[in-house]
Design a protein around this motif. Structure first.
Motif, PDB file in Angstrom:
ATOM      1  N   PHE A  84      52.397  45.225  54.248  1.00 31.98           N
ATOM      2  CA  PHE A  84      52.589  45.242  52.906  1.00 31.98           C
ATOM      3  C   PHE A  84      52.769  43.816  52.194  1.00 31.98           C
ATOM      4  N   LEU A  85      51.999  43.521  51.166  1.00 35.98           N
ATOM      5  CA  LEU A  85      52.256  42.390  50.554  1.00 35.98           C
ATOM      6  C   LEU A  85      52.626  42.646  49.059  1.00 35.98           C
ATOM      7  N   PRO A  86      53.281  41.792  48.351  1.00 36.56           N
ATOM      8  CA  PRO A  86      53.401  42.020  46.907  1.00 36.56           C
ATOM      9  C   PRO A  86      52.303  42.050  46.205  1.00 36.56           C
ATOM     10  N   LEU A  87      52.253  43.121  45.076  1.00 36.55           N
ATOM     11  CA  LEU A  87      51.215  43.164  44.102  1.00 36.55           C
ATOM     12  C   LEU A  87      51.009  42.070  43.630  1.00 36.55           C
ATOM     13  N   LYS A  88      52.117  41.301  42.827  1.00 37.13           N
ATOM     14  CA  LYS A  88      52.111  40.075  42.177  1.00 37.13           C
ATOM     15  C   LYS A  88      52.584  38.952  43.019  1.00 37.13           C
ATOM     16  N   ASP A  89      51.705  38.036  43.078  1.00 42.83           N
ATOM     17  CA  ASP A  89      51.943  37.129  44.120  1.00 42.83           C
ATOM     18  C   ASP A  89      52.397  35.764  43.474  1.00 42.83           C
ATOM     19  N   LEU A  90      53.600  35.484  43.394  1.00 43.20           N
ATOM     20  CA  LEU A  90      54.213  34.309  42.727  1.00 43.20           C
ATOM     21  C   LEU A  90      53.773  32.882  43.039  1.00 43.20           C
ATOM     22  N   ARG A  91      53.245  32.918  43.912  1.00 39.49           N
ATOM     23  CA  ARG A  91      52.444  31.598  44.221  1.00 39.49           C
ATOM     24  C   ARG A  91      51.251  31.201  43.222  1.00 39.49           C
ATOM     25  N   PHE A  92      50.755  32.288  42.477  1.00 36.00           N
ATOM     26  CA  PHE A  92      49.615  31.925  41.327  1.00 36.00           C
ATOM     27  C   PHE A  92      50.388  32.369  39.913  1.00 36.00           C
ATOM     28  N   SER A  93      51.774  32.357  39.908  1.00 35.19           N
ATOM     29  CA  SER A  93      52.325  32.502  38.731  1.00 35.19           C
ATOM     30  C   SER A  93      52.026  31.709  37.334  1.00 35.19           C
ATOM     31  N   ASN A  94      51.280  30.497  37.717  1.00 32.26           N
ATOM     32  CA  ASN A  94      51.140  29.661  36.647  1.00 32.26           C
ATOM     33  C   ASN A  94      49.582  29.675  36.066  1.00 32.26           C
ATOM     34  N   LYS A  95      48.910  30.575  36.862  1.00 28.84           N
ATOM     35  CA  LYS A  95      47.413  30.798  36.761  1.00 28.84           C
ATOM     36  C   LYS A  95      47.152  32.430  37.209  1.00 28.84           C
ATOM     37  N   PRO A  96      47.657  33.334  36.420  1.00 30.38           N
ATOM     38  CA  PRO A  96      47.678  34.842  36.755  1.00 30.38           C
ATOM     39  C   PRO A  96      46.022  35.379  36.878  1.00 30.38           C
ATOM     40  N   LEU A  97      45.314  34.765  35.816  1.00 33.52           N
ATOM     41  CA  LEU A  97      44.183  35.498  35.579  1.00 33.52           C
ATOM     42  C   LEU A  97      42.920  34.586  36.329  1.00 33.52           C
ATOM     43  N   GLU A  98      43.269  33.673  36.967  1.00 36.99           N
ATOM     44  CA  GLU A  98      42.258  32.809  37.596  1.00 36.99           C
ATOM     45  C   GLU A  98      41.694  33.107  38.995  1.00 36.99           C
ATOM     46  N   GLY A  99      40.391  33.029  39.228  1.00 33.51           N
ATOM     47  CA  GLY A  99      40.004  33.391  40.610  1.00 33.51           C
ATOM     48  C   GLY A  99      40.148  34.698  40.714  1.00 33.51           C
ATOM     49  N   HIS A 100      40.606  35.198  41.890  1.00 29.13           N
ATOM     50  CA  HIS A 100      40.882  36.695  42.188  1.00 29.13           C
ATOM     51  C   HIS A 100      42.169  37.253  41.814  1.00 29.13           C
ATOM     52  N   THR A 101      43.060  36.521  40.852  1.00 31.33           N
ATOM     53  CA  THR A 101      44.183  36.882  40.123  1.00 31.33           C
ATOM     54  C   THR A 101      45.274  36.858  40.969  1.00 31.33           C
ATOM     55  N   TRP A 102      46.578  37.087  40.606  1.00 32.95           N
ATOM     56  CA  TRP A 102      47.941  37.122  41.143  1.00 32.95           C
ATOM     57  C   TRP A 102      48.189  38.486  41.634  1.00 32.95           C
ATOM     58  N   PHE A 103      47.147  39.263  41.195  1.00 27.13           N
ATOM     59  CA  PHE A 103      47.316  40.976  41.485  1.00 27.13           C
ATOM     60  C   PHE A 103      46.682  41.030  42.846  1.00 27.13           C
TER      61      PHE A 103
END
Length: 465
Positions: A84-103
Motif C-alpha cells: 500500500f502506498l499513500p494516496l497523496k505523494d508528498l514528493r509532488f506537494s509543490n506541483k500537485p496537478l502536474e503530470g500524473h498528479t500527487w494522487f
C-alpha cells in the motif's frame, strides 16, 4: 579386473569346456561380473542437477505435500506482498496537478485524444489486478492508501465490493456547484463511451482526504443522470482494506476532453435533468426568456432596482421577451431546471449560481458581471463560466467589470488587494447595460426568426442514456 581380462576369460571358458552346462554357467558368471563393474563405473560420475532443484526435490520428498497446498502457499505469499502506498505523494506537494498528479502518483492514465483521462481496474495496464483502498482520514491524504492486488490474492482482511465503483479525485471541493460538476463530468463521459454503465457506489477524495457527501445541487444532478441517488463508500477502520471488483478513477476533471465530447456530456446531463424533473411538460416557453439570476451578500448588485429597471426596459422593446428575476438559493433543484429551460439570456454576477447555465438550451446567451479588481488579481478561475458556456454549447456574451469599488491600501496589482475585492458588491452603468442588453437581444431575436431551436431536449425519450 578390467573389461578386457573378463572378455578373455569368457572366450577361454567357452572354448575349453566340453560340457554345455559348464559353458552356460561360465556365461552367467561373466555377465554378472560385467554388470557389477559397469554399475561401479556409473556411481563414480558426479550428479550435475542444479542445487535449487535438488533442494526442492529433497523438500518435496520429505514433505510429500499435495499440489493444492503448494498453490495455497503461493497465494498466501502474494497476499502478504501487496504493498500500500499513500494516496497523496508528498514528493509532488509543490506541483500537485502536474503530470500524473500527487494522487496515486505511481499510476498513469489511459489517454486517447479528445477523451477523458482515466484509470480502470482491472485492465491490461493493471495486469488484471484490482484496486484496493484503505484508511479513513479526512484531514491528511498521505494517511490514506492504495494498492493493486490479484483477485485470487486480496490483502489480508480485505473485503470485496462487487459491481462498478467510481473513484473521484477533486483538487477543489464537492460543495461548490461548478467545482463539483467539473469533477463529475468525466465520469458521465466515460459512461457514454461504455454502454451507459452506472456506478454502484462512489469514493470521493479531496487532496486524498475522504469526503462522504456532495452539494445538494450536484447530488441531484448525479441522481438525475444515473437514475439513482449516489452511495458513498465508508471505510470501517484504517487497517481494513476495501477492494473493488471494477473501479474507474478520475483525477484530471475534464482535462483532455474535446469540446465535442463536453457538449455531448452536457446534452445528456441537461436532458436527464429535465426528464428527472418532468420539466418539458410543465409550462409553455416564452419566445425569448431573459432571467436575472441574482445573488445576496458577496458579489451582489449594490442597486438591484436600478439594474432590474434597465433589463425590464430593454426586454419590453423586443416582441415576445419575458423577464424573470430569481435567486437560486430560494429555488429547489427542479425549479432551477425549469427556470433555465425557459431562459435564452442569463444575466448574473460571477458566482456558483452561474453553473445553471448548462441547463439552458444550446446557443443560449450568458452575460456576466464582476466587482472591481478581479481582472488583474483573480487568476484564470474567473473565466470558468466563459469556458463552461463554450463547453456546453452556449454563447458567452462577455463580461462587465465594475471600475469603481472599495479602495485597497496597497497598489491595485498587489495580490493582498484580492481579499478586499473578492466579495465586494457590483455597481452599474445604465448606458452600458442598456446598449449591451439591446445588442444581445437583437442577436437572439434574429436567430429565433431564422429557425426555432429544437435540439430534442423537450422529449423525455430523447436522452442518450
Amino acid at each position: 579386473m578390467t573389461r578386457r581380462s573378463v572378455s578373455w576369460r569368457l572366450v577361454t571358458c567357452l572354448s575349453s569346456s566340453p560340457k554345455l552346462s559348464l559353458n552356460v554357467l561360465c556365461l552367467v558368471v561373466t555377465v554378472f561380473v560385467l554388470l557389477q563393474i559397469w554399475s561401479f563405473h556409473i556411481t563414480l560420475q558426479p550428479i550435475l542437477l542444479p542445487p535449487s532443484l535438488l533442494t526442492y526435490l529433497n523438500h518435496h520428498q520429505q514433505q510429500q505435500q499435495p499440489e493444492v497446498s503448494h498453490n495455497d502457499y503461493l497465494v498466501e505469499k502474494l497476499r502478504e506482498s501487496v504493498t500500500f502506498l499513500p494516496l497523496k505523494d508528498l514528493r509532488f506537494s509543490n506541483k500537485p496537478l502536474e503530470g500524473h498528479t500527487w494522487f496515486m502518483s505511481s499510476l498513469y492514465d489511459n489517454q486517447t485524444k479528445g477523451e477523458v483521462q482515466y484509470q480502470e481496474f482491472p485492465s491490461e495496464s493493471s495486469r488484471e489486478r484490482l484496486l484496493c483502498l484503505k484508511g479513513f482520514d479526512k484531514h491528511d491524504g498521505s494517511w490514506n492508501y492504495y494498492a493493486l492486488a490479484w483477485p485470487q490474492a486480496l490483502p489480508v482482511n480485505a473485503s470485496l465490493q462487487e459491481g462498478l465503483t467510481f473513484v473521484s479525485y477533486n483538487h477543489y471541493d464537492y460543495g461548490n456547484m461548478w467545482h463539483g460538476l467539473s469533477a463529475m463530468v468525466p465520469f458521465v463521459a466515460w459512461s457514454l463511451r461504455n454502454q451507459c454503465e452506472k456506478p454502484h457506489r462512489w469514493v470521493l477524495y479531496h487532496w486524498g482526504e475522504l469526503r462522504f457527501n456532495m452539494g445538494t445541487w450536484l447530488k441531484e444532478i448525479i441522481t438525475a443522470t444515473y437514475d439513482q441517488e449516489p452511495e458513498f463508500v465508508r471505510f470501517g477502520d484504517e487497517n481494513t482494506p476495501v477492494c473493488f471488483e471494477k473501479a474507474v478513477v478520475m483525477r484530471h476533471n475534464e482535462g483532455g476532453m474535446s469540446r465535442e465530447r463536453r457538449i455531448e456530456v452536457f446534452d445528456l446531463i441537461r436532458c436527464k435533468a429535465r426528464s428527472y424533473c418532468n420539466s418539458s411538460s410543465k409550462t409553455s416557453k416564452p419566445r425569448i426568456g431573459m432571467t436575472l439570476l441574482m445573488r445576496t451578500g458577496p458579489r451582489s448588485f449594490k442597486n438591484i432596482s436600478a439594474v432590474t429597471n434597465v433589463f425590464k426596459r430593454e426586454c419590453k422593446r423586443v416582441e415576445g421577451c419575458e423577464l424573470k428575476i430569481a435567486y437560486s438559493n430560494n429555488l429547489t433543484f427542479c425549479e432551477q431546471v425549469e427556470l433555465m429551460r425557459n431562459t435564452d439570456v442569463l444575466v448574473s454576477p460571477h458566482g456558483a449560481q452561474l453553473t445553471n447555465l448548462v441547463l439552458m438550451d444550446r446557443n443560449s446567451s450568458v452575460m456576466e458581471f464582476y466587482p472591481k479588481g478581479w481582472l488583474k488579481l483573480a487568476g484564470v478561475g474567473q473565466f470558468v463560466y466563459q469556458w463552461g458556456a463554450n463547453w456546453s454549447g452556449m454563447k458567452h456574451e462577455g463580461a462587465w467589470r465594475d471600475p469603481f469599488g472599495e479602495t485597497c491600501q496597497f497598489p491595485d496589482t498587489d495580490r493582498r488587494c484580492m481579499s478586499v475585492y473578492k466579495n465586494a458588491k457590483i455597481g452599474y452603468n445604465e448606458t452600458y447595460f442598456g446598449d449591451w442588453t439591446r445588442s444581445v437581444l437583437e442577436r437572439v431575436k434574429k436567430m429565433k426568426d431564422v429557425v426555432e431551436r429544437n435540439h430534442g431536449y423537450e422529449s423525455l425519450d430523447g436522452c442518450m442514456c
